[in-house]
Motif scaffolding. Structure first.
Motif, PDB file in Angstrom:
ATOM      1  N   ASP A  26      54.682  25.004  36.260  1.00 19.87           N
ATOM      2  CA  ASP A  26      53.446  24.936  36.519  1.00 19.87           C
ATOM      3  C   ASP A  26      52.799  25.990  37.612  1.00 19.87           C
ATOM      4  N   GLU A  27      51.823  26.552  37.152  1.00 21.82           N
ATOM      5  CA  GLU A  27      51.010  27.563  38.100  1.00 21.82           C
ATOM      6  C   GLU A  27      51.977  28.827  38.534  1.00 21.82           C
ATOM      7  N   ILE A  28      52.489  29.330  37.391  1.00 27.68           N
ATOM      8  CA  ILE A  28      53.518  30.385  37.889  1.00 27.68           C
ATOM      9  C   ILE A  28      53.230  31.447  38.588  1.00 27.68           C
ATOM     10  N   ASN A  29      51.629  31.838  38.341  1.00 28.29           N
ATOM     11  CA  ASN A  29      51.260  33.017  39.219  1.00 28.29           C
ATOM     12  C   ASN A  29      51.055  32.560  40.456  1.00 28.29           C
ATOM     13  N   ARG A  30      51.688  31.319  41.163  1.00 32.03           N
ATOM     14  CA  ARG A  30      51.433  31.026  42.540  1.00 32.03           C
ATOM     15  C   ARG A  30      52.878  31.508  43.004  1.00 32.03           C
ATOM     16  N   GLY A  31      53.943  31.625  42.265  1.00 32.51           N
ATOM     17  CA  GLY A  31      55.237  31.930  42.914  1.00 32.51           C
ATOM     18  C   GLY A  31      55.326  33.332  43.363  1.00 32.51           C
ATOM     19  N   THR A  32      56.367  33.701  43.806  1.00 27.01           N
ATOM     20  CA  THR A  32      56.447  35.136  44.217  1.00 27.01           C
ATOM     21  C   THR A  32      56.938  35.769  43.172  1.00 27.01           C
ATOM     22  N   PRO A  33      57.000  37.206  43.257  1.00 30.45           N
ATOM     23  CA  PRO A  33      57.459  37.918  42.038  1.00 30.45           C
ATOM     24  C   PRO A  33      59.051  37.796  41.964  1.00 30.45           C
ATOM     25  N   LYS A  34      59.676  37.740  42.884  1.00 26.52           N
ATOM     26  CA  LYS A  34      60.967  37.203  42.982  1.00 26.52           C
ATOM     27  C   LYS A  34      61.545  35.969  42.050  1.00 26.52           C
ATOM     28  N   VAL A  35      60.705  34.731  42.423  1.00 27.67           N
ATOM     29  CA  VAL A  35      61.091  33.716  41.763  1.00 27.67           C
ATOM     30  C   VAL A  35      60.708  34.031  40.073  1.00 27.67           C
ATOM     31  N   GLN A  36      59.409  34.547  40.068  1.00 28.47           N
ATOM     32  CA  GLN A  36      58.879  34.596  38.397  1.00 28.47           C
ATOM     33  C   GLN A  36      59.876  35.686  37.879  1.00 28.47           C
ATOM     34  N   SER A  37      60.507  36.646  38.494  1.00 27.66           N
ATOM     35  CA  SER A  37      61.319  37.292  37.877  1.00 27.66           C
ATOM     36  C   SER A  37      62.658  36.967  37.411  1.00 27.66           C
ATOM     37  N   ALA A  38      63.002  35.826  38.496  1.00 30.85           N
ATOM     38  CA  ALA A  38      64.421  34.933  38.158  1.00 30.85           C
ATOM     39  C   ALA A  38      64.156  34.005  37.049  1.00 30.85           C
ATOM     40  N   LEU A  39      63.051  33.566  36.840  1.00 31.08           N
ATOM     41  CA  LEU A  39      62.531  32.665  35.778  1.00 31.08           C
ATOM     42  C   LEU A  39      62.779  33.300  34.289  1.00 31.08           C
TER      43      LEU A  39
END
Lengths: 646, 326, 314
Positions: free
Chosen positions: C114-127
């Motif tokens: 949910d609201e993936i754009n609120r995560g840091t780039p680090k978490v995003q790229s891990a996902l």
């Protein structure tokens, strides 16, 4: 901008080499021996250099460019004329390939190749040669196509150029018929001396009998009646009176026309003679009249007024049962007994013996001479051993091997030495009777020499001493007669038979194309209601034909056919056009099936059902698992779509 | 009016009429909207120089064949002539019905090259290869199986802003190169040329430009990111004592520190000392720099304010705005 | 042949149809979006939902998971979310004497990010890495994810302050980007007067199993795409590359994604072959977020424009 600086790629270069090589091959038969192999090697080298991405060494090229004219001069003594010209042109074409670096160079090579290809036809215009030269245009045009940028795969190029050549043929034929022929040449002497073999007015038995293995057709005879039997097929071309110990020549005495009494109905025939560059006209023994433009010598051989430069047709009548010159005038007798002073003592001695034994009985002397040829260990060969200074003696008593010229020469010598008036007749004997096409084909290898002896009361009687030695020569022909011992392999029996049979094609070719001169053109055009004497009408016809070709070409060029071979797409497009006319056009980007279904929803019920069915079936055929769709099913759909009316 | 003058007038009138009827005849035509379809009216065919030379050779062959009464050679000449005449149709057919459907200029900066992608379409019949001549360079191309082709040409972009495309010549000499068919097209598409970023010059901060740093995230500290075994040399204040108590070894806290994020505010008005072109160049360089560093920035121009934002869309929006400044 | 396959597995197909109908009942008036999300699931792709809050993004994800019988996890992305929070962490267990890996929410079958754009780039790229690889590497060990692992990420396009929007190059990890939008008046009325959605969610019947999903995905891959369809896909790709308003056109990978989605769409329609209509149906969802557009243009609009401009050859 300048595309001329573009370098032709390797494929284009290979095609250029190929077309140059084909040109070389077509010219090879008449090039000097030193040229074809090195030229081929040079082409191969060019190709190898280009493959490795290297240039041909400049120094080597300069040396070769300098050496070529020198070599040509060394071979021919000049660089002018047909043969040296051909050698020079082929050599220069080859050398041009060593410096083909730009597109411009490549195009020069193509234009030069075309010209050199055409010049190959100056050395002979037989059907085979012409066809080969036309086929040689194929790699040439393919090379021109490969020079285009982004030209596509080679196979497509080959296909494209072949197609264009095929398309060119009908237009070319029309232009060929309509292009006005020149009544007289614009420059030069078309009848430059040709090393054309054929019966000539000089016979040297010691010389190599090249003529007899020359398989070229000499002339063809179409008889109005039946073709005469083979032993009667003697065509006289020239009568040789004078013997100088080596050669027989016609002599120069002015004699009155020999009297001729005929006893059967002369047969009428038409001779089609290939160009000989001479004036001799062969005629069946013995012609009773002359054709227009010809005249008869005293000894009833025919001469043309001018050397024969083109294929010539003439019609004559000849009798086979006749008496020629029952009385011998004194001048004629002197000539018919002439012998070179002091030559051939042994032959003279033999003749004197016969003279002593039979006295004035000419027939007995003839018979004994023929008996000697038949039983004296003589042999028929096309490659006789060379003869020494005393030619007749050498032949009669040492080699005892030769062909018609040797026998005729020796026989007439013996007759004259024995006091019997005699002369040599040269011409053709035999020929191949093409029964299907109803004409007689006489080849250069049918050239023959025989004798005529004058016998009181009977006049000039034909005696063929060769027949005494080799009856086969008369019944089968020279090559067949010589075959047992020394015929070249390529003249074996079945090959000769095959060649004789396909000659009918050559004859047609010669009549329809090679012999299509100003006269025949006029005759043909008149049939189509054109007046060839007025150049305007010919020009009009030519212009009209070319204009029509242009128009047809333009119409074809503007045609926009659909995707070929895709019947389903074509069928759909037809359906779409029909629906568009019914005010239901396809929207931009609308898929075919969706379009058909939308169209169906706007139609009344029976048409709608049909259209829905068509849409479903179209989807299965076009997008279903079986690709390409089964042709039968496609045809079925197309038919149903055709029947559909909105 | 003297006759010479009248003749000149007539010639001019004929010429004008010709150009009206055949717009493709000259290169200085008005630009056209896409798709541009090459109809027969605008395709011209003339022999190429090779065609003229080859025609000369064929004339020579014809004369030779006629002179020597050599019918075989005459026939050959006729075949060659008829085959090469098809070059005229081949060239025409390569162009006829061709459609220029898309013209797409690529990104470009002033003074540099600009790549223009052009998409061609045609009916599915086979057609020969073509050439697109633009700015003195010839680009050969062929349509693919689907009768489409996309080619890119490179032009020189003189200055920033909207650039008009020059008239382009489409030509074909297919198949034998003996005839050249050509047609002029002048698509109305404009190419956007970005201003060239200044080479060197001060960074935004030192040039008196407001560069206030902003923190991102709710807490301003470093973020906890996990544990790992302590290794000699690790700072002792980051040892996770509580976790280590539960294990046999010392555990070390891993931290994330977000990059120092600063918002750049790039103002047109702040650069009053420079002339307009220099201002644009400097702003372009700053925008470029900010984009490459992954920053967030605001561009304040006389008429509009862009941002704050980041990413390539923002970058292109800013560059576009700078490019089309008067 | 594929028609025969379809017939034999008719039961699975039937259950798929039921699952679809059920989700449609839950999300009123969103048939197209629901169908697309099913197609995305069947094509084995991940889904990005871009919408304002409250239009049913979470409901859709939940319903999908429920209808397909998938294990469901939800992660709310915030700026303090760390990679270990989603991957999991090794925790020392005294009684075992070593670290034991406690798997994070990633080890599920359907993950709602949910609201993936609120995560840091680090978490995003891990996902995103996990999505691409189907496995995660942590603490020197590679752990496979579920074979049906699917991510549904949501993004709020309006509230962008302080967010990390996914970079353009990462967007194409998602097979489709959808927005649900407001329901139409009738659907909204039904929504207001009907039962609470959360209750309905609980009452959803499980129609499919993860094994069914694996089988359906395999079958979706075998749906026939004729040369006519391939030609059409290719012309769409090249048109996107040549369009003046598109800066970077569709990549070959986008072409593959488009085809996979069209196959799944065709299967949902019960067909064993793809038609251009299928390609057109999925094209905006698959292509809009993959094209990089000129300033001022809109991906969806351009996708629609492309569809109208590229003619479908018969």
């Amino acid at each position: 901008m300048a595309p001329a600086n573009r370098v032709p790629d390797q494929r284009a270069f290979a095609l250029l080499i190929l077309s140059a090589a084909v040109t070389l091959v077509l010219h090879a038969p008449h090039l000097p021996l030193w040229l074809p192999m090195p030229a081929a090697l040079l082409l191969l080298l060019c190709w190898a250099f280009r493959r490795r991405g290297r240039r041909f060494p400049v120094l080597a090229r300069y040396v070769l460019v300098l050496a070529l004219p020198l070599a040509v001069v060394a071979s021919y003594g000049t660089i002018f004329g047909r043969l040296p010209g051909a050698a020079l042109a082929v050599g220069l074409l080859t050398l041009k390939l060593t410096e083909t670096e730009t597109l411009r160079d490549a195009r020069i090579v193509i234009a030069t190749s075309a010209f050199v290809l055409m010049s190959a036809l100056l050395f002979g215009q037989s059907l085979l040669q012409t066809a080969l030269v036309c086929v040689a245009l194929w790699p040439l045009l393919t090379a021109a196509m490969s020079l285009e940028p982004a030209a596509g795969p080679t196979r497509a190029l080959m296909h494209g150029s072949a197609l264009r050549l095929m398309l060119a043929l009908p237009v070319a034929l029309v232009a060929f018929v309509l292009i006005p022929r020149l009544a007289s040449p614009l420059w030069g002497a078309p009848g430059m001396q040709v090393a054309k073999t054929g019966v000539s007015a000089r016979m040297t038995p010691g010389a190599i009998g090249q003529l007899l293995i020359d398989d070229q057709p000499a002339f063809r005879v179409g008889f109005q009646g039946p073709i005469p039997a083979r032993p009667l097929r003697y065509f006289r071309a020239v009568v040789l009176w004078h013997f100088d110990g080596r050669s027989w020549t016609p002599g120069h005495a002015a004699l009155p026309l020999e009297r001729l009494i005929i006893r059967d109905r002369p047969s009428r025939y038409t001779v089609t003679l290939d160009a000989t560059r001479q004036t001799l006209l062969p005629a069946l023994d013995i012609p009773v009249d002359t054709a227009p433009g010809t005249f008869s010598t005293a000894a009833r051989t025919l001469l043309a007024m001018r050397p024969i430069d083109h294929t010539l047709r003439y019609t004559l009548e000849s009798a086979t049962d006749y008496t020629l010159s029952p009385q011998l005038v004194p001048d004629e007798r002197t000539l018919a007994l002439q012998l070179p002073v002091g030559a051939d003592p042994r032959a003279r001695a033999l003749a004197a013996q016969w003279r002593a034994r039979y006295g004035g009985n000419s027939r007995a002397i003839v018979a004994s001479a023929l008996r000697m040829f038949r039983n004296g260990g003589f042999r028929y060969t096309l490659v006789p051993p060379p003869l020494g200074r005393q030619q007749v003696d050498d032949f009669l008593f040492r080699t005892r091997a030769g062909f018609c010229e040797h026998y005729a020469s020796a026989f007439v010598f013996l007759m004259r030495a024995a006091g019997v008036p005699a002369r040599v007749v040269a011409g053709y004997q035999g020929g191949y009777a093409n029964r299907t096409a109803g004409y007689l084909l006489v080849r250069q290898s049918d050239a023959h020499a025989w004798a005529e002896v004058w016998i009181p009361g009977d006049g000039w009687v034909r005696v063929d001493p060769t027949a005494a030695v080799s009856p086969d020569r008369i019944s089968l022909g020279a090559t067949a007669a010589a075959q047992t011992a020394d015929a070249p392999w390529f003249l074996s029996g079945w090959w000769i038979g095959f060649r004789n049979r396909i000659d009918v094609v050559n004859r047609l070719w010669n009549q329809a194309v090679v012999g299509f001169d100003a006269l025949r053109q006029r005759a043909l055009l008149t049939q189509f209601g054109l007046d060839p004497s007025r150049w305007q009408s010919v020009a009009l016809a030519l212009g009209g034909a070319l204009g029509m070709a242009l128009a047809v070409g333009l119409a074809l060029a503007l045609r926009e056919p659909g995707k070929r071979g895709d019947a389903l797409a074509t069928g759909f497009q037809r359906l779409e056009r029909r629906l568009t006319r019914a005010r239901c056009a396809r929207r931009p980007g609308e898929a075919p099936v969706a379009y058909l279904r939308r169209a169906a929803s706007s139609l009344p019920s029976p048409a709608a059902t049909t259209l829905m069915a068509l849409a479903g079936r179209f989807a299965q055929l076009r997008y279903g698992g079986t690709q390409p769709p089964p042709p039968l099913a496609v045809r079925d759909w197309v038919r149903k779509a055709k029947d559909f009316r909105p | 009016m003297n006759p010479e003058k009248r003749a000149r007038n007539v010639a001019a009138a004929v010429h004008a009429r010709l150009l009206r009827r055949h717009p493709g005849l000259r290169s200085e035509q008005a630009s056209e909207s896409l798709p541009i379809i090459l109809g027969q009216r605008r395709i011209y065919v003339l022999p190429s120089s090779f065609g003229v030379g080859f025609g000369g050779v064929m004339l020579l062959m014809l004369l030779g064949a006629l002179n020597y009464n050599n019918n075989a050679a005459l026939l050959l000449t006729c075949v060659l002539g008829a085959a090469s005449a098809q070059s005229m149709y081949g060239a025409f057919r390569s162009l006829h019905g061709l459609r220029l459907v898309t013209v797409k200029p690529g990104p470009a900066t002033a003074g540099g090259p600009v790549r223009i992608m052009m998409g061609f379409e045609a009916s599915l019949r086979p057609r020969g290869p073509l050439r697109l001549v633009a700015a003195g360079a010839s680009h050969p191309f062929a349509l693919d199986r689907e009768a489409r082709a996309t080619i890119s040409i490179t032009l020189h972009a003189e200055r920033r802003g909207w650039m008009h495309l020059p008239a382009l010549k489409l030509e074909s000499t297919w198949p034998f190169g003996l005839f050249r068919a050509w047609s002029w097209v002048h698509p109305e598409t404009l190419a956007l040329i970005y201003p060239v970023p200044e080479d060197g010059g001060p960074p935004p901060g030192r040039a008196g430009i407001d560069a206030k740093p902003v923190r991102l995230g709710r807490d301003s500290g470093e973020e906890y990111a996990g544990l790992r075994d302590y290794q000699p040399g690790d700072p002792p204040r980051r040892i996770a004592w509580r976790a280590s108590a539960r294990s046999d070894t010392l555990l070390f806290r891993l931290h994330e520190s977000p990059p120092a994020q600063t918002l750049w505010t790039l103002r047109w008005d702040e650069l009053r000392a420079l002339d307009p072109e220099r201002r644009i160049m400097r702003l372009a360089r700053w925008v470029d720099e900010a984009h490459r560093d992954g920053r967030e920035w605001v561009l304040e121009l006389p008429q509009q304010i862009l941002g704050p934002d980041r990413g390539s869309a923002h970058f292109h929006a800013c560059m576009t705005a700078l490019a089309i400044l008067p | 042949m594929p028609e025969a396959t379809l017939a034999r597995n008719d039961a699975t197909q039937q259950r798929l149809v039921h699952a679809l109908a059920q989700v449609n009942q839950l999300l009123l008036g969103k048939t197209h979006a629901v169908r697309l999300s099913f197609a995305c699931l069947l094509a084995g792709g991940h889904l990005l939902l871009e919408d304002i809050p409250g239009v049913g993004k979470t409901t859709l994800a939940h319903a999908l998971a429920r209808a397909c019988g998938l294990a469901f996890q939800r992660v709310q992305f915030t700026s303090d979310l760390t990679p270990t929070d989603i991957i999991g962490v090794g925790i020392y267990e005294r009684e075992l004497g070593h670290f034991r890996f406690h798997p994070g929410p990633l080890f599920t079958e359907l993950l709602l990010a949910d609201e993936i754009n609120r995560g840091t780039p680090k978490v995003q790229s891990a996902l995103l890495e996990a999505m691409a690889e189907g496995q995660v590497s942590t603490e020197g060990e590679t752990r496979p994810l579920s074979p049906v692992f699917t991510v549904i990420a949501t993004q709020n396009p309006l509230d962008m302050a302080g967010t990390h929007p996914l970079p353009d190059s990462q967007l194409d990890r998602f097979l489709m980007r959808l927005s649900l939008g407001y329901p139409d008046a009738a659907a909204e009325r039904a929504l207001l007067s009907g039962v609470d959605r959360r209750e309905m969610l609980r009452d959803l019947t499980i129609h499919l199993t993860p094994a069914d999903l694996v089988e359906l995905r395999r079958r979706a891959r075998t749906v026939d795409a004729s040369t006519a369809v391939l030609d059409y896909v290719q012309s769409l790709l090249s048109a996107s590359r040549a369009h003046p308003q598109i800066r970077v056109g569709l990549s070959p990978r986008a072409g593959l994604a488009l085809l996979a989605a069209a196959r799944a769409w065709a299967m949902l329609a019960g067909r064993s072959y793809v038609m251009p209509e299928d390609v057109q149906a999925v094209f905006p969802a698959v292509a809009a977020h993959r094209i990089q557009i000129q300033h001022g243009a809109n991906g969806e609009t351009l996708a629609a424009k492309l569809l109208a401009e590229v003619s479908v050859r018969a």
